[in-house]
Design an enzyme around this catalytic site. Structure first.
Site, PDB file in Angstrom:
ATOM      1  N   LYS A   1      -8.225  -1.787 -16.612  1.00 27.05           N
ATOM      2  CA  LYS A   1      -8.751  -1.855 -15.405  1.00 27.05           C
ATOM      3  C   LYS A   1      -9.567  -1.083 -14.912  1.00 27.05           C
ATOM      4  CE  LYS A   1      -5.997  -0.046 -12.559  1.00 27.05           C
ATOM      5  NZ  LYS A   1      -4.519   1.111 -11.645  1.00 27.05           N
TER       6      LYS A   1
ATOM      7  N   LYS B   1     -10.838   4.357 -10.698  1.00 21.19           N
ATOM      8  CA  LYS B   1     -11.743   5.314  -9.785  1.00 21.19           C
ATOM      9  C   LYS B   1     -11.317   6.499 -11.244  1.00 21.19           C
ATOM     10  CE  LYS B   1      -9.948   4.730  -5.357  1.00 21.19           C
ATOM     11  NZ  LYS B   1      -8.296   4.903  -4.381  1.00 21.19           N
TER      12      LYS B   1
ATOM     13  N   LYS C   1      -0.141   8.162 -15.520  1.00 19.49           N
ATOM     14  CA  LYS C   1      -0.599   9.360 -14.777  1.00 19.49           C
ATOM     15  C   LYS C   1      -0.414  10.715 -14.954  1.00 19.49           C
ATOM     16  CE  LYS C   1      -2.760   7.540 -10.361  1.00 19.49           C
ATOM     17  NZ  LYS C   1      -2.675   7.669  -8.672  1.00 19.49           N
TER      18      LYS C   1
HETATM   19  P1  TYM Z   1      -4.729   2.767  -4.487  1.00 21.68           P
HETATM   20  O1  TYM Z   1      -6.057   3.914  -4.115  1.00 21.68           O
HETATM   21  O2  TYM Z   1      -4.698   3.163  -6.397  1.00 21.68           O
HETATM   22  O3  TYM Z   1      -5.978   1.457  -4.595  1.00 21.68           O
HETATM   23  C1  TYM Z   1      -6.071   0.463  -3.544  1.00 21.68           C
HETATM   24  C2  TYM Z   1      -5.887  -0.776  -3.360  1.00 21.68           C
HETATM   25  O4  TYM Z   1      -6.826  -1.150  -4.308  1.00 21.68           O
HETATM   26  C3  TYM Z   1      -5.870  -1.756  -5.428  1.00 21.68           C
HETATM   27  N1  TYM Z   1      -6.968  -2.054  -6.650  1.00 21.68           N
HETATM   28  C4  TYM Z   1      -7.143  -3.260  -8.058  1.00 21.68           C
HETATM   29  N2  TYM Z   1      -7.391  -4.346  -7.287  1.00 21.68           N
HETATM   30  C5  TYM Z   1      -8.017  -5.587  -7.534  1.00 21.68           C
HETATM   31  N3  TYM Z   1      -8.263  -4.429  -9.583  1.00 21.68           N
HETATM   32  C6  TYM Z   1      -8.828  -3.187  -9.567  1.00 21.68           C
HETATM   33  N4  TYM Z   1      -9.495  -2.856 -10.356  1.00 21.68           N
HETATM   34  C7  TYM Z   1      -8.244  -2.770  -8.382  1.00 21.68           C
HETATM   35  N5  TYM Z   1      -7.610  -1.259  -8.373  1.00 21.68           N
HETATM   36  C8  TYM Z   1      -7.123  -0.930  -7.285  1.00 21.68           C
HETATM   37  C9  TYM Z   1      -4.682  -1.758  -5.216  1.00 21.68           C
HETATM   38  O5  TYM Z   1      -4.050  -1.893  -6.412  1.00 21.68           O
HETATM   39  C10 TYM Z   1      -4.440  -1.157  -3.664  1.00 21.68           C
HETATM   40  O6  TYM Z   1      -4.131  -2.504  -3.240  1.00 21.68           O
HETATM   41  N6  TYM Z   1       0.141   3.193  -4.526  1.00 21.68           N
HETATM   42  C11 TYM Z   1      -1.902   2.782  -3.848  1.00 21.68           C
HETATM   43  C12 TYM Z   1      -1.664   2.924  -2.149  1.00 21.68           C
HETATM   44  C13 TYM Z   1      -0.520   2.576  -0.842  1.00 21.68           C
HETATM   45  C14 TYM Z   1      -0.045   2.050  -0.555  1.00 21.68           C
HETATM   46  C15 TYM Z   1       0.559   2.322   0.224  1.00 21.68           C
HETATM   47  C16 TYM Z   1      -0.765   0.294  -1.258  1.00 21.68           C
HETATM   48  C17 TYM Z   1      -0.048   3.967  -0.845  1.00 21.68           C
HETATM   49  N7  TYM Z   1       1.032   3.374   0.259  1.00 21.68           N
HETATM   50  C18 TYM Z   1       1.230   1.329   1.142  1.00 21.68           C
HETATM   51  C19 TYM Z   1      -0.057  -0.231   0.167  1.00 21.68           C
HETATM   52  C20 TYM Z   1       1.126  -0.065   0.735  1.00 21.68           C
HETATM   53  C21 TYM Z   1      -3.135   3.203  -4.367  1.00 21.68           C
HETATM   54  O7  TYM Z   1      -2.828   4.034  -5.068  1.00 21.68           O
HETATM   55  O8  TYM Z   1      -3.868   2.198  -4.010  1.00 21.68           O
END
Ligand code: TYM
Length: 344
Positions: free
Chosen positions: A207, A210, A115
């Protein structure tokens, strides 16, 4: 190690369109976990401001993620759904964890490196400290299980390291305060199934995300049937027929990805999908994938749109969830302060 009551926590950032990766990698698992565990699902708005955000857009994204949770089948009465910023204990514990985590640990985080890119001097301190807040999200509830996609594995390992170091550094005080030999559980990542890493429809080595500038790289949860059909038909493939076994997917990233998506959407294994489509060409397979994706995502997208049209309901769900989340977080944070030696 002390026994902890099983509790599920996970979060999704309210940034941009929710896509198939978020759905299959995370939200579908969230729904599943409700059957066996108490669950807390959080719209992590404080994580979203680690990069620039437009306030009006942020507000609508918070509502959209909440709508997606509910539309996918999360029950906000039986479990807890809320937005992170309502529960100040997340930020409070994150500060403590900033003082537990080591610079070297955070320096190794690949998501930060990706990032921040070449512009490291100019990104926010929050983006660097992000994983300490993520650990706080989980541990302020002393949650034990965290369903996530593969890309969050390293952050989960860091959360375990932070929990472990806190337990070690303050072992004596933890025991004196009556919490036995550990205050925090070591949270377990749940990363399972054929779609833990959904890849871009345009490039099977990247991957699905968004932030990809091409909307054709992803299926958004709110895409119409026509758009889903167009995107799947345009998805990159290779000239070979589909193999009959998963071993034949090696080195064929795009084919592997589409088969994984099909398997996850249909609740089957990749082998099972290949038994049906192996030897056939991509156009037949893509037609079947369009039908399946429309059947699975269409109702979720339609329900999301309906819910987003009722912001008063969404906000009431978040407020109720926030209140119930705080009831769990507050005594845990009070105990952490006592363990640290703070007065009051
Ligand atoms: P975020 O918002 O980027 O994504 C949310 C969830 O979607 C999953 N994900 C994917 N899984 C499979 N293939 C993909 N291409 C893909 N893109 C996204 C992510 O693995 C995630 O589970 N840091 C985290 C948010 C967070 C969080 C937490 C998660 C903040 N605090 C505490 C668990 C526990 C994030 O940015 O997810």
């Amino acid at each position: 190690m002390a026994q902890f009551k099983p509790l599920v926590f996970s979060g999704v950032q309210p940034t941009g369109n929710l896509h198939l990766g978020n759905y299959l990698g995370a939200i579908v698992k969230f729904v599943e976990m409700q059957k066996t565990h108490d669950c807390i699902y959080c719209v992590v708005d404080m994580h979203a401001i680690t990069v620039p955000q437009d306030p009006a857009q942020l507000k609508s994204s918070i509502r959209e993620v909440t709508a997606a949770f509910i539309a996918a089948g999360i029950d906000p009465k039986a479990h807890i759904v809320f937005n992170q910023s309502q529960v100040a204990e997340h930020a409070e514990l994150a500060w403590v964890f900033n003082c537990v985590a080591r610079m070297g640990w955070l320096n190794r985080m690949t998501q930060f490196k990706e990032k921040a890119g070449k512009d490291r001097e100019n990104v926010s301190v929050g983006l660097f400290a992000y994983p300490a807040l993520m650990a706080a999200d989980i541990l302020v509830y002393r949650a034990t299980h965290v369903p996530v996609g593969e890309d969050q594995k390293q952050h989960l390992e860091l959360s375990r390291d932070i929990a472990q170091k806190f337990n070690n550094d303050f072992a004596e005080s933890i025991a004196l305060c009556g919490h036995g030999d550990a205050f925090f559980p070591l949270p377990e990542p749940l990363i399972q199934g054929p779609a833990t890493r959904v890849m871009s429809l345009r490039d099977g080595t990247k991957k699905m995300s968004k932030s990809d500038p091409s909307d054709y790289s992803r299926l958004n949860l709110t895409d119409t049937a026509d758009i889903i059909a167009q995107k799947v038909r345009k998805a990159k493939t290779d000239p070979e027929a589909l193999p009959s076994e998963t071993a034949g997917l090696a080195g064929r990233a795009e084919a592997d990805n589409l088969v994984g998506i099909y398997a996850a959407l249909d609740n089957r294994s990749k082998d099972d999908v290949l038994r049906e489509f192996g030897g056939g060409n991509f156009s037949t397979f893509k037609n079947a994938l369009v039908d399946l994706a429309v059947a699975r995502l269409g109702p979720v997208g339609a329900e999301m749109k309906r819910l987003v049209g009722d912001p008063a309901y969404i906000d009431s769900v978040l407020l109720d969830g926030g209140r119930r989340a705080r009831e769990i977080a507050a005594p845990n944070m009070k105990a952490v302060k006592e363990i640290l030696g703070f007065i009051g």
